[in-house]
Write an enzyme that holds these catalytic residues in place. Sequence first.
Site, PDB file in Angstrom:
ATOM      1  N   CYS A 117      46.805  40.192  48.823  1.00 11.14           N
ATOM      2  CA  CYS A 117      47.366  38.938  48.786  1.00 11.14           C
ATOM      3  C   CYS A 117      48.496  38.355  49.790  1.00 11.14           C
ATOM      4  O   CYS A 117      49.037  37.318  49.789  1.00 11.14           O
ATOM      5  CB  CYS A 117      47.868  38.705  47.284  1.00 11.14           C
ATOM      6  SG  CYS A 117      46.570  38.517  45.922  1.00 11.14           S
ATOM      7  N   HIS A 257      52.769  32.686  47.227  1.00 12.58           N
ATOM      8  CA  HIS A 257      51.458  33.084  47.086  1.00 12.58           C
ATOM      9  C   HIS A 257      51.026  32.630  45.303  1.00 12.58           C
ATOM     10  O   HIS A 257      51.907  32.558  44.530  1.00 12.58           O
ATOM     11  CB  HIS A 257      51.265  34.592  47.099  1.00 12.58           C
ATOM     12  CG  HIS A 257      50.053  35.235  46.575  1.00 12.58           C
ATOM     13  ND1 HIS A 257      49.018  34.646  46.820  1.00 12.58           N
ATOM     14  CD2 HIS A 257      49.874  36.238  45.589  1.00 12.58           C
ATOM     15  CE1 HIS A 257      47.956  35.506  46.284  1.00 12.58           C
ATOM     16  NE2 HIS A 257      48.331  36.233  45.407  1.00 12.58           N
ATOM     17  N   ASN A 287      43.767  32.191  42.078  1.00 14.43           N
ATOM     18  CA  ASN A 287      44.284  33.176  43.097  1.00 14.43           C
ATOM     19  C   ASN A 287      42.994  33.398  44.380  1.00 14.43           C
ATOM     20  O   ASN A 287      42.117  34.001  43.872  1.00 14.43           O
ATOM     21  CB  ASN A 287      44.601  34.543  42.540  1.00 14.43           C
ATOM     22  CG  ASN A 287      45.350  35.400  43.508  1.00 14.43           C
ATOM     23  OD1 ASN A 287      45.291  35.354  44.784  1.00 14.43           O
ATOM     24  ND2 ASN A 287      45.807  36.338  42.969  1.00 14.43           N
TER      25      ASN A 287
HETATM   26  N1  ACO Z   1      41.784  35.503  27.241  1.00 17.89           N
HETATM   27  C1  ACO Z   1      42.535  36.182  26.050  1.00 17.89           C
HETATM   28  N2  ACO Z   1      43.255  36.932  25.976  1.00 17.89           N
HETATM   29  C2  ACO Z   1      43.426  37.640  27.138  1.00 17.89           C
HETATM   30  C3  ACO Z   1      42.718  37.526  28.357  1.00 17.89           C
HETATM   31  C4  ACO Z   1      42.043  36.492  28.559  1.00 17.89           C
HETATM   32  N3  ACO Z   1      41.384  36.129  29.632  1.00 17.89           N
HETATM   33  N4  ACO Z   1      43.251  38.583  29.267  1.00 17.89           N
HETATM   34  C5  ACO Z   1      43.747  39.279  28.537  1.00 17.89           C
HETATM   35  N5  ACO Z   1      44.118  38.935  27.117  1.00 17.89           N
HETATM   36  C6  ACO Z   1      44.624  39.681  26.403  1.00 17.89           C
HETATM   37  C7  ACO Z   1      44.931  41.090  26.380  1.00 17.89           C
HETATM   38  O1  ACO Z   1      43.947  41.949  25.964  1.00 17.89           O
HETATM   39  C8  ACO Z   1      46.098  41.207  25.551  1.00 17.89           C
HETATM   40  O2  ACO Z   1      45.831  41.528  24.296  1.00 17.89           O
HETATM   41  P1  ACO Z   1      46.467  42.729  23.414  1.00 17.89           P
HETATM   42  O3  ACO Z   1      47.818  42.435  23.252  1.00 17.89           O
HETATM   43  O4  ACO Z   1      45.738  42.689  22.078  1.00 17.89           O
HETATM   44  O5  ACO Z   1      46.177  43.982  23.989  1.00 17.89           O
HETATM   45  C9  ACO Z   1      46.940  40.054  25.502  1.00 17.89           C
HETATM   46  O6  ACO Z   1      45.858  39.144  26.097  1.00 17.89           O
HETATM   47  C10 ACO Z   1      48.212  40.255  26.559  1.00 17.89           C
HETATM   48  O7  ACO Z   1      47.592  40.935  27.767  1.00 17.89           O
HETATM   49  P2  ACO Z   1      48.439  41.114  29.057  1.00 17.89           P
HETATM   50  O8  ACO Z   1      47.787  41.878  30.188  1.00 17.89           O
HETATM   51  O9  ACO Z   1      49.779  41.725  28.423  1.00 17.89           O
HETATM   52  O10 ACO Z   1      48.726  39.715  29.531  1.00 17.89           O
HETATM   53  P3  ACO Z   1      49.897  39.066  30.537  1.00 17.89           P
HETATM   54  O11 ACO Z   1      50.667  38.032  29.992  1.00 17.89           O
HETATM   55  O12 ACO Z   1      50.295  40.374  31.394  1.00 17.89           O
HETATM   56  O13 ACO Z   1      48.735  38.297  31.531  1.00 17.89           O
HETATM   57  C11 ACO Z   1      47.988  38.756  33.766  1.00 17.89           C
HETATM   58  C12 ACO Z   1      47.736  38.952  32.104  1.00 17.89           C
HETATM   59  C13 ACO Z   1      47.569  37.064  33.676  1.00 17.89           C
HETATM   60  C14 ACO Z   1      46.569  39.223  34.311  1.00 17.89           C
HETATM   61  C15 ACO Z   1      49.424  39.257  34.169  1.00 17.89           C
HETATM   62  O14 ACO Z   1      49.659  40.334  34.000  1.00 17.89           O
HETATM   63  C16 ACO Z   1      49.354  38.808  35.864  1.00 17.89           C
HETATM   64  O15 ACO Z   1      49.219  37.649  36.227  1.00 17.89           O
HETATM   65  N6  ACO Z   1      49.607  39.867  36.483  1.00 17.89           N
HETATM   66  C17 ACO Z   1      49.787  39.900  37.878  1.00 17.89           C
HETATM   67  C18 ACO Z   1      48.681  39.384  38.706  1.00 17.89           C
HETATM   68  C19 ACO Z   1      49.181  39.580  40.329  1.00 17.89           C
HETATM   69  O16 ACO Z   1      50.233  39.048  40.468  1.00 17.89           O
HETATM   70  N7  ACO Z   1      48.474  40.527  41.083  1.00 17.89           N
HETATM   71  C20 ACO Z   1      48.984  40.534  42.398  1.00 17.89           C
HETATM   72  C21 ACO Z   1      48.016  39.671  43.233  1.00 17.89           C
HETATM   73  S1  ACO Z   1      46.355  40.106  43.329  1.00 17.89           S
HETATM   74  C22 ACO Z   1      45.722  40.924  44.674  1.00 17.89           C
HETATM   75  O17 ACO Z   1      46.504  41.500  45.449  1.00 17.89           O
HETATM   76  C23 ACO Z   1      44.267  40.918  45.130  1.00 17.89           C
END
Ligand code: ACO
Length: 330
Positions: A117, A257, A287
């Site tokens: 990214c 980003h 993204n």
């Molecule tokens: N729909 C419903 N529920 C979901 C979904 C979904 N699509 N995805 C996950 N959940 C659930 C999980 O299972 C979890 O349930 P649990 O508590 O029962 O285990 C709950 O939602 C919370 O999950 P988290 O992973 O803690 O959710 P979070 O608030 O962290 O959001 C996300 C997840 C959006 C992926 C976030 O962590 C994020 O944005 N991470 C960073 C992404 C990023 O910046 N990546 C770098 C760039 S990418 C690259 O370089 C290629």
Amino acid sequence: MSVNIKAKISAVGHYLPEYVLTNKELEAMVDTDDEWIRTRTGISERRILKDPGKASAYMAAEAAREILNELDLDPKEIDAIIVATVTPDYLFPATACLTQTMIGATNAFSFDLSAACSGFIYALSTGSAMISTGQCKKVLVIGSDKMSSIVDFTDRSTCILFGDAASGVLLEPSDDETGIIDHILHSSGEGAEALIQKGGGSINPASHETVDKKMHYIYQEGRPVFKRATEGMADVAVEIMKKNKLSADDVDWLVPHQANLRIIDATARRMDITTEKVMINIDKYGNTTAATIPLCLYDWRGRLNKGDNLVLSAFGGGYTWGATYVKWSL
Ligand code: ACO
């Protein structure tokens, strides 16, 4: 060889696939819902390149053609093409070489750059250094990612996040005070296991086993990546402001980003800038990895004025992160 010629962005181009994959459609594919996706990420829809036989090189070539058409430029005048991508058409040859041939830039040398990214920021730094030394006069820097080719559409934690797109800029020598003023780049391999495509490289070459274990898809540990991304993107944006003695008032635009709206908001808060100064289009495209930042520049190009101070900031797989200070030239 002369040194210290400043590079400027002289045009912006883009390509978006036509197919719109909405949150509603994802609800039918995995156990998720529109509200969760919008509140946790800020994403409403993303584009998917469905045409068989078309991938990152095709999208990069379309973005490049838009730039060439806008400037009425002969592709033979291009000296170099850098394509930032983690979804190359092939492991080799480079996607940039395929793009070069598609657009007829027969005098260019071309290579890919892999920084996930942060790919566009890294490629911008490389391209502007090639202008600064006098080695090149016209460099195409394009971010192109067909993320749908490595997304597991049965994994709700990742398939909601990504989209396909290409976008890029032409770099040329600047003849005034505007242009690309400064870069800060960082990386740390300690994050490798948290955000990774495990199969298909030389350590886990493609096999029945790598396919069965879904190792050719993106693997992401969302929570630790989220924490590091929030810290990294905000820290480096503040770092480049301090280094260039930019106050919050001096910054006209943050170009972040687009990985998660909550990460973008946290970066803006740390910089102490208001939301009107933040380019946000994650709702429409998700993204798109290396394409997000130039896609913002493209969408906002009509609202930018010559001399505007832009801070570009990104965080991605590697980990990689960085920021660029641009004084807008158009
Ligand atoms: N729909 C419903 N529920 C979901 C979904 C979904 N699509 N995805 C996950 N959940 C659930 C999980 O299972 C979890 O349930 P649990 O508590 O029962 O285990 C709950 O939602 C919370 O999950 P988290 O992973 O803690 O959710 P979070 O608030 O962290 O959001 C996300 C997840 C959006 C992926 C976030 O962590 C994020 O944005 N991470 C960073 C992404 C990023 O910046 N990546 C770098 C760039 S990418 C690259 O370089 C290629």
